[in-house]
Design an enzyme around this catalytic site. Structure first.
Site, short mmCIF file in Angstrom:
data_model
loop_
_atom_site.label_atom_id
_atom_site.label_comp_id
_atom_site.label_asym_id
_atom_site.label_seq_id
_atom_site.Cartn_x
_atom_site.Cartn_y
_atom_site.Cartn_z
N TYR A 115 -55.02 -79.70 -23.41
CA TYR A 115 -57.11 -79.66 -24.24
C TYR A 115 -56.49 -78.56 -24.31
O TYR A 115 -58.15 -78.18 -23.88
CB TYR A 115 -57.57 -80.50 -23.19
N HIS B 2 -57.79 -71.09 -23.19
CA HIS B 2 -56.37 -70.70 -22.38
C HIS B 2 -56.12 -70.30 -23.86
O HIS B 2 -55.30 -69.30 -23.72
CB HIS B 2 -56.39 -72.25 -23.40
N GLY C 72 -56.26 -68.02 -15.38
CA GLY C 72 -57.85 -67.61 -15.48
C GLY C 72 -58.64 -67.23 -14.33
O GLY C 72 -58.44 -68.21 -12.86
N LYS D 206 -61.50 -68.01 -13.97
CA LYS D 206 -62.83 -69.45 -13.98
C LYS D 206 -61.32 -69.84 -12.28
O LYS D 206 -62.57 -69.66 -11.66
CB LYS D 206 -61.96 -70.22 -15.18
N VAL E 146 -63.32 -67.06 -19.94
CA VAL E 146 -63.90 -66.89 -21.18
C VAL E 146 -65.11 -67.70 -21.04
O VAL E 146 -64.90 -69.29 -20.72
CB VAL E 146 -63.03 -67.33 -22.31
P1 AMP Z 1 -56.23 -75.76 -16.78
O1 AMP Z 1 -55.47 -76.42 -18.14
O2 AMP Z 1 -57.89 -76.10 -16.44
O3 AMP Z 1 -55.33 -76.88 -15.51
O4 AMP Z 1 -55.84 -73.86 -17.37
C1 AMP Z 1 -55.08 -74.00 -17.29
C2 AMP Z 1 -55.33 -71.71 -16.94
O5 AMP Z 1 -56.06 -71.89 -18.04
C3 AMP Z 1 -55.44 -71.52 -15.19
O6 AMP Z 1 -54.86 -70.56 -15.42
C4 AMP Z 1 -57.00 -71.48 -16.05
O7 AMP Z 1 -57.49 -70.80 -15.19
C5 AMP Z 1 -57.01 -71.02 -17.29
N1 AMP Z 1 -58.88 -71.65 -17.92
C6 AMP Z 1 -59.13 -72.58 -17.95
N2 AMP Z 1 -60.50 -72.60 -17.94
C7 AMP Z 1 -60.55 -70.73 -18.11
C8 AMP Z 1 -61.68 -70.14 -18.98
N3 AMP Z 1 -62.92 -70.59 -19.50
N4 AMP Z 1 -61.71 -69.19 -19.18
C9 AMP Z 1 -60.26 -68.56 -19.19
N5 AMP Z 1 -59.07 -68.54 -18.69
C10 AMP Z 1 -59.26 -70.62 -18.04
#
Ligand code: AMP
Length: 290
Positions: free
Chosen positions: A39, A44, A154, A156, A183
């Protein structure tokens, strides 16, 4: 005009991904890896752009990892849209998308997990018992399957990045862990796949998280040294917004994640807040003057 053909490679089996990774390595090329739960949003995409810059080949994984969800969390309704994700990944220059089936990563009889003794005992680890065990286990598996030279995460998810850095060091993974800045949407809300759950009114309330962090950052830059004062003011900002319930707000050491009694160096402010039924996290470094 000729239609551009899709060149991105989609691999579903762990064994197939391992063979592909081996071939890339045998050619002497490097692999930059971005693990996600799909998603995809601009957060990402920023990781994919960094991966594109670092590696000869970029591998993106999309896997909603059941092992990191608690029994009452949103595993079954976690947002998914593979077609859209593939189009975005291709545009971002991803070479290979790894989309394993749950049974391939967690076959019947699976019983081996990766744990850590200290870092998970803070922040989100306290409200989500077992979460980081699930994260470390799946990331370890993905590292063995994708065989990356670089893995990009990230900031975050600050605690996740800290846990993975520590695990990589402790277990001698020969991988460079890269952290990328958070971001944000126009009003400052950190991008998250879970933002999809928010109604328009909740979205407005969710802006209070960033406002609280920005305000804390300003106070500390102007000389405030008392973590409780900073936390108190952040709580008030968030509580004043509709439909919010604070899980935690902490001012801690960015290395150990332990609470601090004075802000006498750059510190991490991390928070988790429920807006309606949606749990959001965010963080910011607070830097005192000089
Ligand atoms: P997720 O799909 O939520 O497990 O996130 C996958 C990767 O994207 C992880 O390394 C998160 O830290 C990174 N990520 C999620 N949201 C953000 C954001 N707003 N800015 C930068 N990286 C992000």
């Amino acid at each position: 005009m000729r239609r551009r053909t899709i060149e991105i490679e989609i691999i579903q089996s762990a064994a197939g991904m391992q063979r592909m990774a081996e071939q890339i390595r045998l050619r002497g090329e490097t692999i930059a890896f971005v693990p996600t739960m799909g998603y995809l949003h601009d957060g990402h995409l920023s990781l994919m752009h960094e991966a594109r810059r670092l590696g000869d080949r970029v591998v993106l994984s999309i896997f909603v990892n059941p092992a990191q969800f608690g029994p009452n969390e949103d595993l079954s309704k976690y947002p998914r849209d593979l077609e859209r994700d593939l189009a975005l990944a291709e545009k971002a220059g991803v070479d290979v998308v790894f989309t394993p089936a749950e049974k391939d990563l967690y076959p019947d009889g699976f019983e081996t997990f990766v744990t850590q003794t200290r870092l998970p005992d803070h922040l989100c680890g306290l409200s989500r018992p077992g979460h980081f065990r699930g994260v470390m286990t799946v990331v370890t598996k993905l590292f063995h399957i994708v065989k990356p030279h670089y893995a990009i995460f990230g900031q975050k998810d600050f605690q996740q990045l800290a846990v993975i850095r520590r695990m990589t060091r402790d277990l001698n993974f020969d991988i460079d862990i890269i952290g990328c800045p958070t971001v944000r949407e126009a009003g400052g809300l950190a991008m998250s796949s879970r933002n999809k759950y928010l109604s328009e009114i909740q979205r407005q309330s969710a802006l209070s998280l960033y406002r609280a962090l920005e305000d804390a950052s300003r106070r500390v830059s102007e000389g405030e040294t008392d973590p409780q004062a900073v936390i108190g003011s952040a709580s008030a900002t968030i509580e004043a917004a509709a439909d919010t319930a604070i899980d935690y707000i902490r001012v801690c050491d960015p290395g150990t994640l332990e609470d601090l009694s004075a802000i006498d160096r750059p510190v991490l402010m991390a928070l988790a807040v429920r807006v309606g039924a949606t749990r959001l996290i965010d963080n910011m470094m607070l830097t005192p003057p000089d």
